[in-house]
Motif scaffolding. Structure first.
Motif, mmCIF file in Angstrom:
data_model
loop_
_atom_site.group_PDB
_atom_site.id
_atom_site.type_symbol
_atom_site.label_atom_id
_atom_site.label_comp_id
_atom_site.label_asym_id
_atom_site.label_seq_id
_atom_site.Cartn_x
_atom_site.Cartn_y
_atom_site.Cartn_z
ATOM 1 N N VAL A 198 31.713 35.440 34.663
ATOM 2 C CA VAL A 198 32.724 34.395 34.476
ATOM 3 C C VAL A 198 33.906 34.650 35.406
ATOM 4 O O VAL A 198 34.419 33.733 36.061
ATOM 5 C CB VAL A 198 33.206 34.345 33.006
ATOM 6 C CG1 VAL A 198 34.416 33.425 32.878
ATOM 7 C CG2 VAL A 198 32.084 33.846 32.101
ATOM 8 N N MET A 199 34.358 35.897 35.472
ATOM 9 C CA MET A 199 35.493 36.237 36.330
ATOM 10 C C MET A 199 35.181 35.987 37.801
ATOM 11 O O MET A 199 36.011 35.454 38.552
ATOM 12 C CB MET A 199 35.872 37.716 36.142
ATOM 13 C CG MET A 199 36.267 38.115 34.730
ATOM 14 S SD MET A 199 37.673 37.165 34.075
ATOM 15 C CE MET A 199 36.847 36.148 32.851
ATOM 16 N N ILE A 200 33.973 36.369 38.218
ATOM 17 C CA ILE A 200 33.573 36.163 39.619
ATOM 18 C C ILE A 200 33.518 34.678 39.954
ATOM 19 O O ILE A 200 34.021 34.229 40.992
ATOM 20 C CB ILE A 200 32.216 36.828 39.891
ATOM 21 C CG1 ILE A 200 32.336 38.353 39.788
ATOM 22 C CG2 ILE A 200 31.695 36.445 41.282
ATOM 23 C CD1 ILE A 200 31.014 39.083 39.892
ATOM 24 N N GLY A 201 32.909 33.899 39.075
ATOM 25 C CA GLY A 201 32.818 32.457 39.302
ATOM 26 C C GLY A 201 34.184 31.805 39.352
ATOM 27 O O GLY A 201 34.443 30.942 40.188
ATOM 28 N N PHE A 202 35.078 32.230 38.451
ATOM 29 C CA PHE A 202 36.434 31.679 38.422
ATOM 30 C C PHE A 202 37.177 31.994 39.720
ATOM 31 O O PHE A 202 37.804 31.120 40.323
ATOM 32 C CB PHE A 202 37.198 32.252 37.223
ATOM 33 C CG PHE A 202 38.575 31.691 37.052
ATOM 34 C CD1 PHE A 202 38.791 30.558 36.280
ATOM 35 C CD2 PHE A 202 39.669 32.281 37.667
ATOM 36 C CE1 PHE A 202 40.057 30.030 36.116
ATOM 37 C CE2 PHE A 202 40.940 31.762 37.506
ATOM 38 C CZ PHE A 202 41.134 30.632 36.732
ATOM 39 N N MET A 203 37.112 33.247 40.169
ATOM 40 C CA MET A 203 37.809 33.648 41.384
ATOM 41 C C MET A 203 37.276 32.905 42.594
ATOM 42 O O MET A 203 38.038 32.493 43.476
ATOM 43 C CB MET A 203 37.706 35.152 41.586
ATOM 44 C CG MET A 203 38.565 35.964 40.628
ATOM 45 S SD MET A 203 38.630 37.725 41.069
ATOM 46 C CE MET A 203 36.922 38.201 40.838
#
Length: 261
Positions: free
Chosen positions: A247-252
């Motif tokens: 989720v964090m990677i996709g958001f960034m």
């Protein structure tokens, strides 16, 4: 026509990425799909959709409302709420897709759950297509190169997150006994609604400019509902951190695309 042409290209790209993701099932050496990989796919898609909802939908909705001399938070909050309520009502009106806790474990339950995921992803592809269409319609109406760049960034971001979604449909279907090619077709078909609704939105956007902020916020609400109700819970099965990191990677990634482009 410029808006239509750009929308056709943008939504065509998002559909192609869905098809490419679904095509993964055609090249799988084994039919055993690692749960950790699936959680990573869904978490990544969730992160991209969260960022897209904020930077590509809600912020533009506020800015467009203010350009019309209105308070930006009203259509942003109102449209967002309408998008959430719309999907909640559809969920209530389609009880077939509701999971049944007391249903026996097994293939039938798995297929029912997969059917719910197929429906959810296909459903949220509708506002995604609308969002891309609206972005290009606004850019065409204003003639602003920066807005076109933002619309392109949105289309790229949508396409990136559509890849794991296509795989998230086709691979579970294959796991439950469906043929490879048929599983691919189902995954690909979930993205067809994007160019259809994207082009339809452009055709009417020029005459309904006043409701563009509401429609952008509506798409954001619908997308975040799917994220909160489907993707994130699925990405966090068995308390794994794989989904959280994804989720964090996709958001960034989506935030970077929106800001940089």
């Amino acid at each position: 026509m410029t808006g239509l042409m750009w929308t056709a290209c943008g939504t065509g790209f998002t559909f192609l990425m869905t098809a490419l993701g679904a095509a993964v099932v055609l090249f799988m050496i084994s039919d055993d799909f690692n749960d950790k990989t699936r959680r990573a796919f869904l978490g990544f898609a969730a992160g991209v959709m969260i960022a897209a909802s904020v930077w590509s939908l809600l912020i533009p909705a506020i800015e467009e409302a203010e350009k019309l001399g209105k308070k930006g938070w009203i259509p942003a909050a109102g449209g967002f709420a309408c998008g959430v309520i719309f999907l909640m009502l559809l969920d209530k009106l389609l009880p077939f897709f509701h999971p049944e806790p007391d249903r026996a474990e097994g293939v039938s339950r798995g297929l029912r759950h997969t059917a719910m995921l197929v429906f959810a992803i296909t459903l949220h592809n509708i506002p995604e297509g609308m969002a891309v269409g609206l972005a290009f319609a606004v850019a065409a109406n204003n003639g602003d190169p920066a807005m076109f760049a933002a619309a392109v960034a949105l289309a790229i971001g949508m396409g990136i997150q559509n890849f794991p979604e296509g795989a998230a449909i086709s691979i579970p279907l294959r796991q439950h006994g469906m043929g490879r090619f048929k599983s691919f077709l189902y995954g690909m078909a979930s993205g067809v609604v994007e160019p259809i609704f994207g082009l339809l939105t452009v055709l009417v956007a020029g005459t309904v400019e006043a409701i563009l902020p509401w429609m952008l916020a509506f798409a954001a609400g619908a997308m975040l509902y799917v994220v909160a109700d489907e993707l994130i819970p699925e990405a966090h099965l068995e308390n794994s951190r794989t989904g959280t990191i994804s989720v964090m990677i996709g958001f960034m990634l989506m935030m970077t695309l929106d800001v940089a482009l």
